[in-house]
Design a protein around this motif. Structure first.
Motif, PDB file in Angstrom:
ATOM      1  N   THR A 290       0.881  -1.252   0.171  1.00  3.36           N
ATOM      2  CA  THR A 290       0.038  -0.058   0.018  1.00  3.36           C
ATOM      3  C   THR A 290       0.865   1.227   0.067  1.00  3.36           C
ATOM      4  OG1 THR A 290      -1.352  -1.398   1.529  1.00  3.36           O
ATOM      5  CG2 THR A 290      -1.878   1.077   1.098  1.00  3.36           C
ATOM      6  N   LEU A 291       2.107   1.078   0.877  1.00  2.53           N
ATOM      7  CA  LEU A 291       3.020   2.437   0.849  1.00  2.53           C
ATOM      8  C   LEU A 291       3.362   2.692  -0.355  1.00  2.53           C
ATOM      9  CD1 LEU A 291       4.634   4.085   2.954  1.00  2.53           C
ATOM     10  CD2 LEU A 291       6.329   2.449   2.301  1.00  2.53           C
ATOM     11  N   ILE A 292       3.993   1.463  -1.227  1.00  2.53           N
ATOM     12  CA  ILE A 292       4.566   1.862  -2.498  1.00  2.53           C
ATOM     13  C   ILE A 292       3.508   2.309  -3.436  1.00  2.53           C
ATOM     14  CG2 ILE A 292       5.806   0.824  -4.348  1.00  2.53           C
ATOM     15  CD1 ILE A 292       7.387  -0.564  -2.267  1.00  2.53           C
ATOM     16  N   ARG A 293       2.211   1.982  -3.572  1.00  6.42           N
ATOM     17  CA  ARG A 293       1.282   2.103  -4.465  1.00  6.42           C
ATOM     18  C   ARG A 293       0.915   3.624  -4.247  1.00  6.42           C
ATOM     19  NH1 ARG A 293      -2.416  -1.654  -3.563  1.00  6.42           N
ATOM     20  NH2 ARG A 293      -3.398  -0.223  -2.047  1.00  6.42           N
ATOM     21  N   THR A 294       0.902   4.095  -2.779  1.00 11.79           N
ATOM     22  CA  THR A 294       0.420   5.343  -2.604  1.00 11.79           C
ATOM     23  C   THR A 294       1.627   6.422  -3.032  1.00 11.79           C
ATOM     24  OG1 THR A 294      -0.647   4.500  -0.654  1.00 11.79           O
ATOM     25  CG2 THR A 294      -0.464   7.121  -1.016  1.00 11.79           C
ATOM     26  N   ILE A 295       2.744   5.966  -2.784  1.00 15.43           N
ATOM     27  CA  ILE A 295       4.123   6.989  -3.314  1.00 15.43           C
ATOM     28  C   ILE A 295       3.825   6.932  -4.799  1.00 15.43           C
ATOM     29  CG2 ILE A 295       6.335   7.312  -3.288  1.00 15.43           C
ATOM     30  CD1 ILE A 295       6.446   5.687  -0.590  1.00 15.43           C
ATOM     31  N   ASP A 296       3.623   5.935  -5.486  1.00 18.94           N
ATOM     32  CA  ASP A 296       3.662   5.798  -7.003  1.00 18.94           C
ATOM     33  C   ASP A 296       2.554   7.076  -7.317  1.00 18.94           C
ATOM     34  OD1 ASP A 296       5.008   3.831  -7.289  1.00 18.94           O
ATOM     35  OD2 ASP A 296       3.814   2.306  -7.740  1.00 18.94           O
ATOM     36  N   ARG A 297       1.450   6.991  -6.804  1.00 26.26           N
ATOM     37  CA  ARG A 297       0.402   7.949  -7.124  1.00 26.26           C
ATOM     38  C   ARG A 297       0.784   9.134  -6.795  1.00 26.26           C
ATOM     39  NH1 ARG A 297      -4.582   4.417  -5.382  1.00 26.26           N
ATOM     40  NH2 ARG A 297      -4.425   2.458  -6.875  1.00 26.26           N
ATOM     41  N   PHE A 298       1.322   9.551  -5.795  1.00 25.29           N
ATOM     42  CA  PHE A 298       1.625  10.882  -4.987  1.00 25.29           C
ATOM     43  C   PHE A 298       2.544  11.564  -6.219  1.00 25.29           C
ATOM     44  CE2 PHE A 298       5.049  13.136  -2.675  1.00 25.29           C
ATOM     45  CZ  PHE A 298       4.364  14.146  -2.421  1.00 25.29           C
ATOM     46  N   LEU A 299       3.781  10.649  -6.554  1.00 21.30           N
ATOM     47  CA  LEU A 299       4.844  11.025  -7.394  1.00 21.30           C
ATOM     48  C   LEU A 299       4.144  11.588  -8.853  1.00 21.30           C
ATOM     49  CD1 LEU A 299       7.909   9.273  -6.453  1.00 21.30           C
ATOM     50  CD2 LEU A 299       7.276  11.516  -5.641  1.00 21.30           C
ATOM     51  N   MET A 300       3.301  10.649  -9.323  1.00 15.13           N
ATOM     52  CA  MET A 300       2.663  10.793 -10.814  1.00 15.13           C
ATOM     53  C   MET A 300       1.910  12.119 -10.666  1.00 15.13           C
ATOM     54  SD  MET A 300       3.801   9.653 -13.404  1.00 15.13           S
ATOM     55  CE  MET A 300       5.080   8.646 -13.634  1.00 15.13           C
ATOM     56  N   PHE A 301       1.148  12.218  -9.764  1.00 13.18           N
ATOM     57  CA  PHE A 301       0.120  13.165  -9.677  1.00 13.18           C
ATOM     58  C   PHE A 301       0.982  14.805  -9.535  1.00 13.18           C
ATOM     59  CE2 PHE A 301      -3.424  15.520  -6.928  1.00 13.18           C
ATOM     60  CZ  PHE A 301      -4.114  15.726  -8.481  1.00 13.18           C
TER      61      PHE A 301
ATOM     62  N   VAL B 294      -7.601  12.132  -3.733  1.00 18.93           N
ATOM     63  CA  VAL B 294      -7.533  11.882  -5.047  1.00 18.93           C
ATOM     64  C   VAL B 294      -6.620  10.491  -4.987  1.00 18.93           C
ATOM     65  CG1 VAL B 294      -6.092  12.615  -7.273  1.00 18.93           C
ATOM     66  CG2 VAL B 294      -7.520  14.176  -5.853  1.00 18.93           C
ATOM     67  N   ILE B 295      -5.549  10.559  -4.181  1.00 19.23           N
ATOM     68  CA  ILE B 295      -4.589   9.366  -4.300  1.00 19.23           C
ATOM     69  C   ILE B 295      -4.775   8.179  -3.696  1.00 19.23           C
ATOM     70  CG2 ILE B 295      -2.823  10.756  -5.319  1.00 19.23           C
ATOM     71  CD1 ILE B 295      -1.195  10.320  -2.681  1.00 19.23           C
ATOM     72  N   VAL B 296      -5.582   8.301  -2.544  1.00 21.38           N
ATOM     73  CA  VAL B 296      -6.132   7.029  -1.593  1.00 21.38           C
ATOM     74  C   VAL B 296      -7.424   6.575  -2.193  1.00 21.38           C
ATOM     75  CG1 VAL B 296      -6.276   6.521   0.562  1.00 21.38           C
ATOM     76  CG2 VAL B 296      -4.379   8.001   0.121  1.00 21.38           C
ATOM     77  N   ASP B 297      -8.506   7.859  -2.030  1.00 18.11           N
ATOM     78  CA  ASP B 297      -9.775   7.352  -2.320  1.00 18.11           C
ATOM     79  C   ASP B 297     -10.133   7.313  -3.632  1.00 18.11           C
ATOM     80  OD1 ASP B 297      -9.811   7.327   0.391  1.00 18.11           O
ATOM     81  OD2 ASP B 297     -10.284   9.475   0.488  1.00 18.11           O
ATOM     82  N   ASP B 298      -9.237   7.720  -4.535  1.00 18.00           N
ATOM     83  CA  ASP B 298      -9.556   7.988  -6.049  1.00 18.00           C
ATOM     84  C   ASP B 298     -10.636   8.872  -6.566  1.00 18.00           C
ATOM     85  OD1 ASP B 298      -8.976   7.719  -8.747  1.00 18.00           O
ATOM     86  OD2 ASP B 298      -9.693   5.469  -9.062  1.00 18.00           O
ATOM     87  N   SER B 299     -10.862   9.816  -5.568  1.00 16.94           N
ATOM     88  CA  SER B 299     -11.986  10.565  -5.999  1.00 16.94           C
ATOM     89  C   SER B 299     -12.064  11.282  -7.537  1.00 16.94           C
ATOM     90  CB  SER B 299     -12.118  11.843  -5.122  1.00 16.94           C
ATOM     91  OG  SER B 299     -10.638  12.615  -5.237  1.00 16.94           O
TER      92      SER B 299
END
Ligand code: SRM
Ligand SMILES: Cc1cc2nc3c(=O)[nH]c(=O)nc-3n(C[C@H](O)[C@H](O)[C@H](O)COP(=O)(O)OP(=O)(O)OC[C@H]3O[C@@H](n4cnc5c(N)ncnc54)[C@H](O)[C@@H]3O)c2cc1C
Ligand code: SF4
Ligand code: FES
Lengths: 113, 834
Positions: B720-731, B759-764
């Protein structure tokens, strides 16, 4: 009386070695000259010495324009110099030497200043 | 045509000329300015900043040379020596005579030098002109033993500025003030005591309540004896004991002068001779002289109106002051000394935070009269604008640390409130400029209303006003692109353009510059368009990216191989050491837990990197706006407190995100427990181990505006950590501005951290799948940039100092030795100092 000064030309490299919007440094009579290819047949040459940093690096700057006038931005502190006049846009009264440059049969030549 | 002669060309004279030229549409006046100083009027208020650049151009006032204006003649370096009022002529030092129809005296003040014996010795200076500072600088830089020191006589506003300038020149200043406190005119006793403490902490020795009895020469130094018996052994002395109006021309030509000096004028700035006016510091308006620029500007406007057919009288001036002295805020405004009948004072003296605040209010406590702020003057502009008006809250509440006057906000101010006191611009005038005249930036407001062009302290209020009026500040990349970086990203992503030429032809103008070219190059690289030096891309890169190394002050480069997580084998350390020995490089452990090798010439870079790549190293991207390092602590493997393997995670993260091009650099850290030895919370994304997993923090940085990262997720597993960081950085990479790090990016985001989490955790926004795919593409597509260069002869060919002399190193680069390693020798001394 008219005094005519003979300009000497030094061949530095094939024109194809300098892509559009880039520069190279050349040694001409022991002086460091920055040769810039703007686009098409537009070539300019300035002293390679950046008076704002004291380093000989102008040839490694980004070539572009400021309000349509071709300029190079020094890579050290990003001060811009007009390619046609050598004038620094950031500091009034500061400028670098301008050299003449031409392309003969695909070879770039730098003239004495 | 009639002739207006102006004696003196200071800030006020310049304002007069501008105002007359603007109002004189009928072309009635020809203006001749006769100036003593060798250069056109400059920003004397900012004189102290000259020490930062030593460049007089930085103090220039726009348009003060009147180039291209035939109606104005400016004669520099030739002072007026006499006025013949009967003949209506003036004569200058060079013997030039000029007749006038109207004469304006704008001769300013001279520094007052009290009759202290020794005041004429070499090494004794005053502080008013560029030439004064040049002379002080020369004296300060003469060789001498040890740390040099200086004495400033006078602890007022100017004396403290002079002390700051001397300190910035590397001297230890002493300030000697006769009054019992510093800045006696502006601050009260409580403020003065705090000011003294704060200033003393800054290596300035303060002596108050004492005179200077004598200055004596002592070899090449000066010895000053103070009234209290102290002896000061200093290299130079600067007098800053107040100013006296330069009213000699008036005295000699029989004009009336004020009781305490100054050319006596009425409220329309007329002297006793109807053809002669006086403005600025040399004028005594109704027998009062002013030592700051705002009243002078008001006088200039009054005279300009009078000369061009209007009429105006001198308004009651605002003598508020705010300054930042060596990082200490000091402000006083309105009736700071509670001189108004029945005035009450409310003061808060906070010794812990080093702040002192006092408000002066009417006897009913309802109307603000003035105040003093020391240590923190954030509320100065708001409070000053409230003077003479009903207070929006209890005085005590306004002084409370949180929620103070700053929270009252610019919206609460009435239209008549003055926002820029230097130039007398009200909130109403600014709002009109924004809403009716289309001023949509601070720059345009400055040009249009003059607000913010003098001391600059009102500029933050201008920004707030723009925001309050709903004006979006331009995010245009540069003169070649009207779009913001985020918009450019979307355009390039959607159109799949792969070259800058295409992008600028379709969406920009001109040929680009050092701002838009690297920005577009970075976007192209993020979207995976091959090697950053491939094809046209090479011409877009900053020199660091172009040579895959960091340029240093002498034009040489540094080499930083990646050392993921800071973990390195002894064998690899040996390789770095051997390369440094063989190429003669300076080595240093960086703040990012790796090793930097300095002093390589362009020609050496490929040879150095060939050796490093062969030994298994790869580019560390120290040169790129990209992931830098993921720092780690030793973690649970060794540390007795560690709860997770922080090193393994740091390495995994660094290898995952290496090479990702971004709006600014990205840094990270992983700590093995809450003791936080890796300083993860000072990083763009930081991870701290917990008993149950990991806590993820985002939006931290060090640098000029340090900020701690904030908690985004807690106790999550590694996946979960890495997936969230992936999204954080791409966003971040898609939507941030150019050179905007993650902290300001989150701060500016509407909804802030909560929105980011949505946006990056709940995919709003429903974009997470897309972000995940983009990061997967990046991770798959990664290749080492340096290997890419070494494998391509065309790219390699660019690594030479001279195109016509490959192998010849740049002869201007040379080195000397310091602490057994080489360091650069500065050759050409820069002509422009920073
Ligand atoms: C080499 C190093 C100093 C050292 O000897 O320790 C260094 C050197 C430079 N730093 Fe740094 N910074 C170094 C660690 C840091 C750190 C500490 C850290 O990373 O933990 C910080 C504070 C943390 C942070 O960034 O938030 C740091 C904050 C800065 C900043 C301010 C960034 C900000 O957001 O305010 C700049 C300026 C900038 O990037 O605009 C900067 C810029 C620079 C530049 C690139 C300035 C330049 O353009 O020439 C320096 C040249 C590097 C080079 O190799 O020639 N350096 N710099 C460190 C290299 C770390 C590495 O291995 O990659
Ligand atoms: C270091 C410093 C910091 C300051 N900080 C602030 C501040 O923060 N805020 C603020 O409001 N003010 C500040 N001031 C004061 C401000 O600079 C002055 O109020 C302002 O410059 C006054 O303008 P002026 O045109 O009246 O006089 P000046 O700027 O003194 O100009 C007068 C000019 O007339 C020339 N002159 C004199 N006699 C003759 C003659 N006979 N013939 C021809 N020319 C002559 C002088 O050489 C000079 O150039 C500061 C001043 C100094 C020195
Ligand atoms: S952060 Fe914790 S585990 Fe890591 S070194 Fe410090 S105390 Fe040990
Ligand atoms: S208050 Fe000084 S410039 Fe506006």
């Amino acid at each position: 009386m008219t005094v005519s000064i003979e300009r000497t030309w030094t061949a530095v490299c094939p024109a194809s070695a300098v892509p559009e919007f880039s520069g190279v440094a050349a040694l001409v009579d022991g002086e460091q000259v920055a040769v810039f290819h703007v686009d098409g047949d537009n070539w300019h040459a300035l002293s390679n010495w950046d008076p704002c940093s004291g380093a000989a690096v102008l040839s490694r700057g980004i070539v572009g324009d400021a309000g349509g006038v071709p300029v190079v931005a020094s890579p050290v502190y990003k001060d811009r110099f007009e390619l046609t006049t050598g004038r620094c846009l950031e500091h009034e009264g500061v400028s670098v030497a301008v050299y003449s440059v031409r392309v003969r049969s695909g070879v770039v030549e730098v003239g004495s200043p | 045509m009639r002739t207006l002669v102006v004696a003196g060309h200071g800030m006020v004279a310049h304002r007069l000329v501008e105002a007359v030229r603007a109002a004189d549409t009928a072309g009635r006046w020809r203006i001749v300015v006769l100036a003593e100083e060798p250069r056109p009027a400059y920003d004397r208020v900012a004189l102290t900043s000259y020490v930062d650049t030593w460049d007089p151009a930085a103090l220039a006032l726009p348009g003060s040379d009147y180039a291209g204006d035939d109606a104005v003649e400016l004669r520099l370096g030739d002072a007026v020596t006499s006025v013949d009022r009967a003949a209506k002529t003036v004569t200058t030092a060079s013997g030039y005579t000029q007749s006038y129809d109207a004469l304006v005296l704008a001769t300013g003040s001279r520094p007052f030098v009290p009759p202290v014996p020794g005041r004429d010795l070499p090494g004794v200076f005053v502080y008013r002109t560029i030439e004064d500072l040049d002379a002080i600088r020369e004296a300060a830089s003469r060789p001498g033993r040890g740390r040099r020191s200086a004495m400033v006589i006078g602890g007022g506003l100017l004396g403290l500025e002079a002390a700051k300038a001397l300190r910035d020149m590397g001297l230890s200043p002493h300030v000697v003030e006769m009054a019992p406190r510093l800045m006696p005119l502006q601050v009260d006793e409580g403020g003065g005591a705090l000011l003294r403490r704060l200033i003393a902490q800054l290596d300035v020795t303060v002596h108050t309540g004492t005179s200077t009895d004598v200055i004596e020469a002592d070899g090449s130094r000066l010895l000053a004896r103070l009234g209290n018996g102290t002896e000061l052994d200093v290299d130079l002395v600067v007098f800053s004991a107040g100013v006296r109006p330069r009213d000699d021309l008036a005295r000699e030509s029989g004009l009336e002068v004020g009781g305490r000096g100054g050319v006596l004028v009425d409220s329309a700035c007329r002297t006793s001779d109807p053809a002669v006016y006086a403005i600025g510091e040399c004028a005594a308006v109704e027998d009062r002289v002013y030592g700051i620029v705002a009243p002078g500007y008001a006088m200039a406007e009054v005279v300009a109106a009078g000369l061009t057919g209007g009429s105006a009288t001198f308004p009651l001036p605002d003598t508020s002051t705010k300054l930042k002295l060596m990082g200490v805020d000091v402000a006083s405004f309105g009736d700071a000394h509670a001189a108004t009948e029945g005035a009450l004072e409310v003061a808060v003296n906070d010794a812990v935070t080093g702040t002192y605040k006092k408000l002066v209010v009417t006897d009913d406590g309802k109307t603000l009269l003035g105040g003093v702020l020391v240590g923190d003057a954030a509320e100065y502009n708001t409070l000053r604008a409230l003077v003479g008006r009903p207070l929006p809250a209890e005085p005590g509440a306004l002084l409370a640390p949180a929620g103070g006057a700053a929270s009252v906000g610019v919206e609460a101010l009435p239209d008549e409130a003055q926002i820029c006191s230097c130039n007398g611009v009200s909130k109403g005038a600014l709002t009109r400029a924004i809403t009716s005249d289309g001023c949509d930036s601070v720059g345009k407001l400055k040009a249009c209303t003059r607000a913010g062009t003098s001391c600059g302290s009102c500029v933050p209020m201008l920004t707030k006003l723009l925001n309050a009026c709903g004006v979006e500040q331009s995010k245009a990349l540069c003169e070649h692109f009207g779009q913001s970086r985020a918009e450019m990203f979307e355009i390039i992503r959607a159109t799949r353009m792969t070259t800058f030429s295409e992008v600028i032809t379709r969406y920009g103008t001109g040929t680009g510059c050092a701002v838009c070219k690297p920005a577009v190059a970075s976007i192209l690289a993020t979207l995976g368009n091959g090697h950053i030096l491939g094809g046209e891309q090479v011409t877009l890169q900053d020199t660091n990216d172009k040579f895959l190394a960091n340029i240093q002050r002498n034009g040489s480069y540094s080499v930083v191989p990646r050392i993921p997580g800071g973990e390195i084998t002894p064998e690899k350390l040996l390789v770095i050491a051997q390369v440094a020995v063989d190429f003669g490089l300076y080595t240093k452990i960086t703040g990012g837990q790796r090793i930097d090798l300095f002093g390589a010439t362009v020609d050496q870079l490929p040879e150095i990197w060939r050796r490093l790549v062969d030994a298994g190293f790869e580019s560390g991207h120290a040169y790129g706006k990209a992931l830098r390092t993921v720092k780690s602590c030793v973690g649970s493997t060794w540390c007795r407190y560690g709860v997770q393997d922080s090193v393994a995670l740091a390495i995994e993260l660094e290898l995952r995100y290496r090479g990702l091009r971004s709006p600014h650099k990205i840094k990270s850290g992983v700590s093995g427990c809450a003791r936080e030895c890796a300083e993860a919370r000072s990083k763009d994304f930081g991870v701290i181990a917990t008993e149950h997993g990991w806590n993820l923090y985002v939006g931290g940085n060090g640098g000029a505006t340090p900020r701690h990262a904030e908690l985004l997720l807690s106790d999550v597993d590694t996946e979960t950590l890495i997936r969230t960081i992936d999204r954080f950085l791409m966003f971040y990479v898609r939507t941030a501005d150019r050179l905007q790090r993650t902290a300001p990016w989150i701060e500016e985001m509407e909804g802030g951290l909560d929105h980011l989490r949505a946006v990056i955790v709940d995919d709003s926004l429903g974009i997470c799948e897309d972000l995940d795919a983009a990061m997967a593409k990046h991770v798959e597509g990664y290749t080492d940039e340096w290997r890419g260069v070494l494998e391509d002869p065309e790219k390699l060919a660019r690594f030479s100092s001279f195109v016509n002399a490959p192998g010849t190193p740049d002869p201007s680069i040379s080195f000397r030795e310091e602490r057994a390693q080489k360091v650069p020798v500065m050759l050409g001394v820069p002509e422009v100092r920073r």
